[in-house]
Each structure stands twice: as C-alpha cells, then as structure tokens.
Design a protein around this motif. Structure first.
Motif, PDB file in Angstrom:
ATOM      1  N   GLY A 166     -10.896  11.276 -50.674  1.00 16.44           N
ATOM      2  CA  GLY A 166      -9.892  10.285 -50.321  1.00 16.44           C
ATOM      3  C   GLY A 166      -8.516  10.923 -50.233  1.00 16.44           C
ATOM      4  N   VAL A 167      -7.614  10.289 -49.485  1.00 14.76           N
ATOM      5  CA  VAL A 167      -6.248  10.797 -49.315  1.00 14.76           C
ATOM      6  C   VAL A 167      -5.259   9.661 -49.570  1.00 14.76           C
ATOM      7  CG1 VAL A 167      -4.571  11.791 -47.706  1.00 14.76           C
ATOM      8  CG2 VAL A 167      -6.949  12.560 -47.659  1.00 14.76           C
ATOM      9  N   HIS A 168      -4.303   9.882 -50.468  1.00 21.69           N
ATOM     10  CA  HIS A 168      -3.209   8.945 -50.703  1.00 21.69           C
ATOM     11  C   HIS A 168      -1.961   9.494 -50.017  1.00 21.69           C
ATOM     12  CE1 HIS A 168      -4.761   6.546 -54.421  1.00 21.69           C
ATOM     13  NE2 HIS A 168      -5.747   6.856 -53.596  1.00 21.69           N
ATOM     14  N   THR A 169      -1.188   8.629 -49.366  1.00 22.93           N
ATOM     15  CA  THR A 169       0.000   9.055 -48.643  1.00 22.93           C
ATOM     16  C   THR A 169       1.264   8.478 -49.270  1.00 22.93           C
ATOM     17  OG1 THR A 169      -0.072   7.185 -47.108  1.00 22.93           O
ATOM     18  CG2 THR A 169      -1.313   9.159 -46.506  1.00 22.93           C
ATOM     19  N   TYR A 170       2.369   9.244 -49.160  1.00 20.01           N
ATOM     20  CA  TYR A 170       3.660   8.838 -49.697  1.00 20.01           C
ATOM     21  C   TYR A 170       4.755   9.234 -48.721  1.00 20.01           C
ATOM     22  CZ  TYR A 170       0.803   8.621 -53.878  1.00 20.01           C
ATOM     23  OH  TYR A 170      -0.202   8.326 -54.764  1.00 20.01           O
ATOM     24  N   VAL A 180     -14.198  10.792 -47.498  1.00 20.67           N
ATOM     25  CA  VAL A 180     -15.037  10.025 -48.421  1.00 20.67           C
ATOM     26  C   VAL A 180     -16.407   9.802 -47.787  1.00 20.67           C
ATOM     27  CG1 VAL A 180     -15.279   7.831 -49.639  1.00 20.67           C
ATOM     28  CG2 VAL A 180     -13.030   8.892 -49.422  1.00 20.67           C
ATOM     29  N   GLY A 181     -17.446   9.883 -48.611  1.00 23.77           N
ATOM     30  CA  GLY A 181     -18.789   9.612 -48.126  1.00 23.77           C
ATOM     31  C   GLY A 181     -19.492  10.798 -47.513  1.00 23.77           C
ATOM     32  N   ILE A 199      -8.611  19.269 -45.075  1.00 19.69           N
ATOM     33  CA  ILE A 199      -9.201  19.048 -46.397  1.00 19.69           C
ATOM     34  C   ILE A 199     -10.345  20.036 -46.555  1.00 19.69           C
ATOM     35  CG2 ILE A 199     -10.386  17.428 -47.934  1.00 19.69           C
ATOM     36  CD1 ILE A 199      -9.111  15.160 -46.330  1.00 19.69           C
ATOM     37  N   ALA A 200     -10.312  20.810 -47.627  1.00 17.25           N
ATOM     38  CA  ALA A 200     -11.394  21.763 -47.899  1.00 17.25           C
ATOM     39  C   ALA A 200     -12.432  21.098 -48.798  1.00 17.25           C
ATOM     40  CB  ALA A 200     -10.840  23.007 -48.580  1.00 17.25           C
ATOM     41  N   LEU A 201     -13.691  21.211 -48.411  1.00 17.40           N
ATOM     42  CA  LEU A 201     -14.795  20.579 -49.141  1.00 17.40           C
ATOM     43  C   LEU A 201     -15.798  21.630 -49.597  1.00 17.40           C
ATOM     44  CD1 LEU A 201     -15.520  17.657 -46.636  1.00 17.40           C
ATOM     45  CD2 LEU A 201     -14.122  17.529 -48.697  1.00 17.40           C
TER      46      LEU A 201
END
Length: 343
Positions: A166-170, A180-181, A199-201
C-alpha cells in the motif's frame, strides 16, 4: 549486486566483496552518474560520481543503519539508524534526530529534499519525522507496517510504502497506484523524475514447518511453546515469516492475546541487560510484561545466548529472538496485532 534499467548506467557494486554486514540502502548522486550503497553496520561504498565522505563502519552502533540520503549538492549524505539516530558526512549538516528511549517505533527509511537541506524519517508504524527544510507531514497508522519513504521533487510531498504494498500520500504527492494483493512484501519505494514512484517487492518467504492447525484465523502472530517457534501469518493465511525462538516452558499459558506496547530498547535485571525491540503481548501473574525481544545484551554489547541455541528453552519468561528477525516482527506487528499462544 547492482542491476541497471533504462538509462541508468552501471558504476560498480559490492557483488565481488565479502561484506561485514548486509546492504540496507542505496542513494543516487544528484548528477545521476553515481550512487552510494550502505550496509547495516554503516559501511558506505561510493561509485561513479559519488564520493566517499565517511561512514560508521568502525563505530559500535546502538541500532543498525536502515538508509542513506544524499544532500542537494551531492557532496555529502545522511545515514539513518533504526533507533532514529542520524549521522552526517561531507556537507550534510546534522538537522536533528528521532532517537529517544521513548521512541514508539523503529525507523525504516530516510528521504532528503532535493533543493534545500532537509530530510524525513519514516517509522514502521507510519509516523513521519521532518527535519531542516523538509515540511511536516502528519503521518498515519499503517496496519501492515511502513517500510520506506520517498519525497516528491518539490520536497513538499511524500509517499510512504507499506509492507503490504500500500502507498500513503502526503502534500503534493499524487497517488499513482499500489502493489496490494500481489502476494509479495514491499521493501522500498523510490521517486521517479516526474510524479511517479517505483515499489520494490520481494517474495514472501517462510522456510520451515507449516503453521500449526488450530491457531486461529486472520492476521496474527502464532507462538508454539512446545516447538519454540513463531509464525507471522497474513490475513489470507499466508505465512510471511517463521523463526525459532527461546522462551520458557509453559509461559505464557495457551490462549489469545494482543500486542499492547512496544519499546525500541527495554531493560532487565536493574538495567544490567538490554532487550532490543520489545513487543509486549501479555503479563505474568506478578504483573511483569511478557513479550518478544532480541536476545538480551550485556553492558558490553555481547548476547547472553547464541543464535544456535534458539529453538531451546532459555528464557525466564519472555520470548527471545535473533537480533535481525526481531526487527522483522517489530515492523510486522503493530499494537493491536493478535498473538495466539499454543502449547
């Protein structure tokens, strides 16, 4: 090892070296023609246009280094430690730190502004700590735990990646999607030249026996006392990690508990022993907290038992873990996470 994509050029790597500690972070030189790699002991390796300005490789650190960020000029950098400590080198000025015995979260990442000196530290619980020219961001609780932070080119926005992708932004950071998923764990996020990010997974890894039957459902920590092993189980039943531990036979009693407090560093025996990354989930009959923590450390930093002894009863009540694996649990299990104890 360093692998390049697109217009990125290869400038070298530590792939052929025997490292004293694993690599935990990387930062690009502002010119785009070099980079630094940092290991968790604070050793720094410079390649291309990036220059070596110093390291903590020869120091005794209270907590491992988790990230590196370059100054706007590229003539210096900051190293961030998991306990919130900051180490400045070259033209990097010390602008403040989050280090405190009362810090409620482990630090997992650092990102620097690109125009005026400033940086933001991300906590595993989603908290954000801003210093220097970096604007303040409110931060938000992240149930799956945060893993890294990246700033927009303007420095007025931030993306925070969660372990679940997931990613939260500000601020002025736009939301461009999440991972996600995917069935994988996120480990890092990096800003692109525009308003995007990578995003590194990594695959979820759980080498070891399967989670025992009858251990409940949902996202939880499972502790099998007789097996001296824990499992970190995701909401879909996937085992994210499993580790051998050292606890005490029959303690605590089988049942359902939940994480109620955490300390980056606790102590025992009147301060003679340090207990890294304490994650408390119940209490003894006398009222003493019981939790997961790293193998206790003496005053000189030496552990009171070896990793080879994990899987055996060694504790007076708490659950001891390898020093790196306890950090995984610390990041994965925020306050409120269920803990199921089996016989």
């Amino acid at each position: 090892g360093v692998f390049t994509y697109g217009a990125a050029a290869f400038h070298g790597s530590t792939g052929g070296l025997a490292l004293n500690a694993p690599v935990t972070g990387m930062a690009a030189h502002p010119s785009g023609a070099g980079y630094w790699i940092v290991a968790d002991d604070g050793g720094v390796f410079a390649f291309g246009s990036a220059r070596f300005h110093g390291s903590t490789g020869g120091l005794h650190l209270n907590a491992p280094i988790v990230g590196i960020a370059a100054t706007p000029s590229g003539n210096g950098y900051w190293l961030a430690a998991r306990d919130g400590g900051i180490f400045a080198f070259g033209d990097a000025a010390f602008l403040g730190a989050a280090a405190s015995p009362f810090l409620a979260t482990a630090i997992v990442g650092i990102a620097a502004t690109t125009t005026t000196p400033g940086y933001v530290l991300a906590g595993a619980n989603g908290a954000l700590f801003s210093f220097g020219a970096a604007p303040a961001f409110a931060g938000a609780a992240m149930p799956a735990g945060a893993v890294d932070v990246a700033l927009t080119r303007s420095g007025a926005g931030a993306w925070v990646a969660g372990r679940d992708g997931g990613v939260h932004t500000y601020g002025d950071a736009p939301f461009q999607g999440a991972a996600v998923g995917t069935g994988r764990n996120a480990v890092a996020i990096a800003a692109s030249a525009g308003n995007g990010y990578w995003i590194a997974l990594i695959p979820r890894s759980a080498d070891g026996p399967a989670v025992p039957a009858g251990s409940g459902s949902g996202r939880r920590v499972v502790y099998a006392n007789s097996a001296q092993r824990i499992w970190l189980v995701e909401a879909d039943g996937t085992v994210a990690h499993t580790f051998p531990v050292s606890g005490r036979a029959g303690v605590p009693a089988p049942g359902s508990y939940s994480v109620f407090s955490k300390s980056a560093m606790s102590s025992a025996h009147g301060g003679e022993l340090r207990l890294p990354y304490m994650t408390r989930f119940t209490r003894s009959r006398s009222g003493l907290a019981i939790g997961f923590h790293g193998i206790p450390l003496r005053g000189n930093g030496s552990p009171i038992q070896s990793d080879a002894e994990l899987g055996q009863y060694r504790s007076a009540g708490c659950v001891r873990m390898n020093q790196q694996q306890v950090i995984v649990l610390w990041n994965w299990a925020p306050i409120g996470t269920p803990v199921v104890v089996l016989r």
